[in-house]
Design a protein around this motif. Structure first.
Motif, PDB file in Angstrom:
ATOM      1  N   ARG A 506       0.853  -1.196   0.000  1.00  0.00           N
ATOM      2  CA  ARG A 506       0.000   0.000   0.000  1.00  0.00           C
ATOM      3  C   ARG A 506       0.892   1.251   0.000  1.00  0.00           C
ATOM      4  O   ARG A 506       1.935   1.280   0.656  1.00  0.00           O
ATOM      5  CB  ARG A 506      -0.890  -0.003   1.238  1.00  0.00           C
ATOM      6  CG  ARG A 506      -1.890   1.150   1.272  1.00  0.00           C
ATOM      7  CD  ARG A 506      -2.767   1.096   2.508  1.00  0.00           C
ATOM      8  NE  ARG A 506      -3.692  -0.013   2.457  1.00  0.00           N
ATOM      9  CZ  ARG A 506      -3.632  -1.082   3.231  1.00  0.00           C
ATOM     10  NH1 ARG A 506      -2.683  -1.191   4.143  1.00  0.00           N
ATOM     11  NH2 ARG A 506      -4.505  -2.054   3.108  1.00  0.00           N
ATOM     12  N   GLY A 507       0.460   2.253  -0.759  1.00  0.00           N
ATOM     13  CA  GLY A 507       1.219   3.512  -0.763  1.00  0.00           C
ATOM     14  C   GLY A 507       2.526   3.436  -1.533  1.00  0.00           C
ATOM     15  O   GLY A 507       3.461   4.181  -1.245  1.00  0.00           O
ATOM     16  N   PRO A 614       2.057  10.334  -0.047  1.00  0.00           N
ATOM     17  CA  PRO A 614       0.599  10.249  -0.192  1.00  0.00           C
ATOM     18  C   PRO A 614       0.058  11.451  -0.949  1.00  0.00           C
ATOM     19  O   PRO A 614       0.524  12.574  -0.770  1.00  0.00           O
ATOM     20  CB  PRO A 614       0.097  10.243   1.252  1.00  0.00           C
ATOM     21  CG  PRO A 614       1.269   9.813   2.075  1.00  0.00           C
ATOM     22  CD  PRO A 614       2.481  10.319   1.348  1.00  0.00           C
TER      23      PRO A 614
ATOM     24  N   GLY B 507       0.248   3.352   5.554  1.00  0.00           N
ATOM     25  CA  GLY B 507      -1.076   3.895   5.224  1.00  0.00           C
ATOM     26  C   GLY B 507      -2.190   3.364   6.102  1.00  0.00           C
ATOM     27  O   GLY B 507      -3.353   3.325   5.690  1.00  0.00           O
ATOM     28  N   PRO B 614      -5.478   8.432   2.455  1.00  0.00           N
ATOM     29  CA  PRO B 614      -4.238   9.217   2.465  1.00  0.00           C
ATOM     30  C   PRO B 614      -4.541  10.694   2.712  1.00  0.00           C
ATOM     31  O   PRO B 614      -5.526  11.239   2.207  1.00  0.00           O
ATOM     32  CB  PRO B 614      -3.671   9.011   1.065  1.00  0.00           C
ATOM     33  CG  PRO B 614      -4.316   7.777   0.552  1.00  0.00           C
ATOM     34  CD  PRO B 614      -5.672   7.723   1.201  1.00  0.00           C
TER      35      PRO B 614
END
Lengths: 616, 616
Positions: A506-507, A614, B507, B614
């Motif tokens: 994620r991210g 982000p 996240g 985010p």
């Protein structure tokens, strides 16, 4: 791929042979032939025979398109030694059923006897397909007959802990036109999934796919190589018998696994513990197992599904796996290999001994040989047969599915077809095909436009190129001698975003160029920036390197808020991590490495998925 | 904790006893005593003896503070059977050294002989500390003498694959005032790390900490329980010998592991494959091994380091581990246990058989017993000795470190001290301590203010409470009979953010309330929302539930962009995932569960770290 085949033939095959001679795995056959098994314990693991067979398969394929006297001699010598170990009734295994050994089929769960036989059969198939019957093929035929007698409808209702015999019997039956083998393969497929095998301690029936009948399963689980080999055998059985229910089951499982249990590289297998699939979206980059052999298995299944359905998605996956799993394994000189293929190496490794059997090296260094050394010979047989996956003869013409320079030479019903392919793909974006020779009414030339290519074009000399969509495109509606067509697949670097359900990445974002997944090696980083602390600027996108070599991304400053201190001894904090500021001083561009070439310049930390700042 | 101790005494101890009787593990001792080992193969794994010893330790501790006739009888019966199996020279093990068995110390790598002896010694220590010498203690003394004779300075230079004997010898030496045992413990600690043990196939020397001397290691690696037990023994040795170099080494390793290899729960061990530590920041929530026994080991090490240094961070970790690792394991009725304690369960499990030995159940259901059943007895001995970790007598007074209702009754040099503790912490925020009886000049009463509590107060009757900082606070400068003081630790729900270097939970955010990590169980979700798709609104923060029970977070809509389709068969996309819109229709609040109570209402998917939208 031509260069890889040359290295494979000139180095890897000899390398594998030398190691197996040195370790006494080949001498296991001599020991059976001489009747000295009571005095000499067989060397290596219980599946060592299979490595000799996989090597024979590699040599057989290689002899089919680029024979050399040395390889001919090696093949003949190995076949002589293997065949000499066959029992009178056709049984052939070096560690069961002889003096001082356990009885035949005495450990179906872990003994790998039928697995080994399966690889013998596949070696014979390679020989039949390239040269025809010989002593190896005869031996395989006798071994297959013994299996049918032992495990047939009126024999014992057993099955092997490691699938392989299924696809091997089906392939040999097809190659020798022997329906009994296919029937036996079908029997093994149907017999599985009913809890017949006693679970291995600390593992479950799912480990060897004996928990649910394949026909009823929704996805693949357990040991990845076993699941994939079984699925390949099931497609063989389904296609020969017109069993659409079974075919649909495997196709459904393929969809489920590719959508939720497959890495960006096409690698499969998320867990080290059982070399197995994880749950849906359990795809950790650092602990990705992605065994090289599972890549081979994924190619086997996907290729068979393509042939049955013509759906280009299967050929797309074959390309992804060949470039980003299979090609990752061998070192450039063909004398060392990766066993597992993680997408993130946290620390630069040095856990490999250059002249020893290694455990499954996990430190990011290719090893010359392994304790369990299934991958080197599997790579060898796959590279030696690469051309099998490149072209499909289909109703109404021929389809080019994978691209490399060389000549296609196939015998169609109507006569001989020869195509010249000129390309240095994937280093270059163009693939030019010239029809050298064609029979009348050979039909169309079709080409695969990969899914990632949304700006592909097809062009004929003297005409302006026209765009083509991803999928199968008609390059020449009818082939005539001298016709030339150029497929252009622009290699613009692109960002790829993981599904947010994959927690492990994620991210982050990955960079791909054409069919090649890229990665960031720590040895490319400024000395004051650790790979752990990297964050990249996704808004700046990837760019071609200023010096023309490769692809770069823009680095932002360190991503963390400083080391733990006495106030916060744990890496869990009461406030969100501070946003990374875009410091112009800090903002370097850093070069990426095609993933299949990582760790070629020495031990390095590495990551495919790069954390991004982000964005809202 | 009082209720947990009651369940432990009334249910878990009997439960463990019944299972080990049923499986014949206790009868292994009878078999040795009767000389029938040639006819009866020992049952269970090679470390089964240790489970009986850990049970004896649990009973001994329990008899020390809450004896019952049933437990007295059980203790006496087990001790009689154990002691009867001891050889004349003190050696005591049910599966080595007797007729039909392998020779003594015939498999130091995997035989667990010294490990088992270590647990015998620890059981004896519990008895010495609570009652004094008896037949068990005598047997332990003789066994320890045998170990010293066999492995002493002039004996064989061996060591055990599984550490445990080190801390056991040091504790017994301390309890019986026998310096030879301490010397032997020191010898075992120093002997380790030089590659003496032959690596187990597919594992390396690091698995059992034989790769680097503990004194030189920077962190812990390999099998987590082994590493922690060894570290506990090293602190024992260092403290008894004033070896500050060794103490500093372990303290440095603790810092490194807690900063980079520890889960939010305090759990340790990221890998299933070797039950081991991963690399720095390799902390996957779904595949967190976090073995219950590693929690026990972390408490052992941290407690010893606290006693040597007085640094409150060690006691903070003890609390975190007790509530979020140890307390997670037993079911409320004390008759089923978790072995591993992941922080994310992707699918609701059902892999446990209610009346059978289970493999290491990984499906989120507590199991009555395991094939390798180290955790139930380890939980039992830890709960039975919980009070040992609650109070420290230190120069100048007494420190309360862990909180539960009950009476503290300690014999100080100056005389008897009795304190009454009234609290229902962590369900309630106040802990009131009343001095019932105190000798003159007993000194100060100090209390631990946990790191997470930044609004704590201390208050005396009739005075307004004053704020106190996290750490050790003086509650009463001098203790006098009748004095009362109240520590208030407001239980405001709070968000906790992981270090961005932990890829697996980037996240996301976790919710904690007091010492309790919380989690989201899928059975709390609206039926149209899968746990995989949850995203929470961190800006809304957690809140106390509207009905007053528990804590809630605000849900946003599904986090993903829809399922894979034929255009994108893989979960990797050419565009960023679409931002989750804050749909007022969708925005429910959902209740969280204290992690230690998860899966109590049946199989459920679960996650501790909740993905957030985010933010810039």
């Amino acid at each position: 791929w031509g260069r890889r085949q040359q290295v494979n033939a000139a180095a890897s095959i000899q390398h594998c042979h030398a190691w197996m001679e040195r370790l006494g795995w080949i001498a296991n056959f001599d020991s059976v032939a001489r009747g000295t098994t009571a005095d000499r314990a067989a060397r290596g693991w219980q599946f060592a025979d299979s490595e000799i067979y996989k090597l024979l398969e590699a040599i057989a394929w290689q002899l089919g398109h680029a024979p050399t006297p040395e390889l001919e001699d090696l093949y003949d010598d190995l076949v002589t030694r293997v065949v000499a170990a066959q029992d009178d009734d056709g049984y052939l295994n070096t560690r069961f059923g002889h003096a001082g050994q356990r009885p035949r089929y005495g450990d179906l769960e872990e003994g790998h006897e039928l697995y080994c036989t399966g690889h013998l059969l596949q070696a014979a198939v390679a020989r039949v397909r390239t040269r025809g019957e010989d002593a190896l093929v005869t031996a395989a035929r006798r071994a297959a007959d013994q299996v049918c007698a032992e495990f047939g409808p009126s024999g014992r209702a057993g099955l092997c802990g490691h699938p392989e015999i299924e696809t091997a019997l089906a392939e040999l039956g097809r190659a020798l036109d022997e329906p009994r083998y296919l029937e036996q393969a079908a029997l093994f497929v149907e017999r599985r999934g009913h809890g017949t095998l006693r679970p291995i301690p600390l593992l479950s029936s799912a480990y060897f796919q004996d928990d649910v009948p394949l026909r009823e399963a929704h996805t693949w689980s357990g040991h990845a190589v076993r699941a994939l080999y079984l699925a390949a055998g099931a497609v063989d059985v389904a296609s020969e018998r017109g069993d659409t229910e079974l075919l649909d089951a495997v196709a459904r499982q393929w969809d489920a696994v590719v959508a939720r249990r497959t890495y960006l590289t096409g690698g499969m297998g998320s867990r080290h513990q059982d070399e197995g699939f994880g749950e849906d979206f359990e795809l950790p980059a650092d602990r990705a197992y992605c065994e090289t052999c599972a890549g081979v298995g994924a190619v086997m299944v996907s290729w068979r599904l393509y042939l049955q359905t013509g759906d280009v998605k299967y050929a797309d996956l074959v390309e992804r796996v060949l470039f980003n799993v299979v090609a990752v394994s061998p070192r450039a000189d063909g004398r060392a290999f990766f066993y597992s293929n993680p997408l993130h190496q946290r620390s630069a490794g040095s856990d490999v001994e250059a002249d020893a059997e290694n455990p499954r090296a996990e430190g990011g260094v290719r090893a010359p040989w392994f304790d369990v050394s299934c991958c080197p010979t599997n790579v060898a047989r796959t590279l030696a047969s690469w051309q099998s996956y490149a072209v499909a003869v289909e109703p109404g013409g021929v389809t080019l599915l994978q691209y490399a320079a060389g000549e296609v030479d196939v015998e169609l019903e109507q006569g001989r077809l020869r195509l010249q392919v000129d390309t240095s793909y994937p280093d270059d974006s163009t693939v030019t095909v010239t029809v050298l020779e064609t029979p009348p009414a050979a039909g169309a030339l079709r080409v695969r436009v990969p899914r990632w290519s949304d700006t592909a074009t097809l062009g004929r000399p003297g005409a302006s190129p026209h765009p083509v969509e991803p999928g199968i495109a008609v390059a020449l509606p009818t082939m005539g001698a001298g016709d030339t067509v150029t497929l252009t697949l622009p290699l613009t670097p692109r960002l790829t975003w993981p599904d947010p359900r994959i927690d492990a990445v994620r991210g982050t974002v990955a960079v791909e160029v054409g069919p090649l997944v890229h990665c960031l090696e720590s040895l490319e980083l400024p000395t004051d920036l650790a790979l752990d602390d990297v964050q990249v600027d996704a808004t700046a996108g990837p760019r071609s390197a200023v010096d023309g070599h490769g692809v770069e991304v823009r680095l932002l400053g360190p991503a963390h808020g400083g080391p733990s201190d006495s106030a916060h001894p744990m890496p869990y904090l009461p406030t969100p991590p501070p946003p990374v500021t875009d410091d112009a001083e800090r903002a370097d561009w850093v070069r990426l490495t095609p993933y299949h070439r990582w760790a070629e310049r020495g031990p390095t930390a590495m990551r495919v998925f790069l954390p991004v700042r982000p964005t809202t």
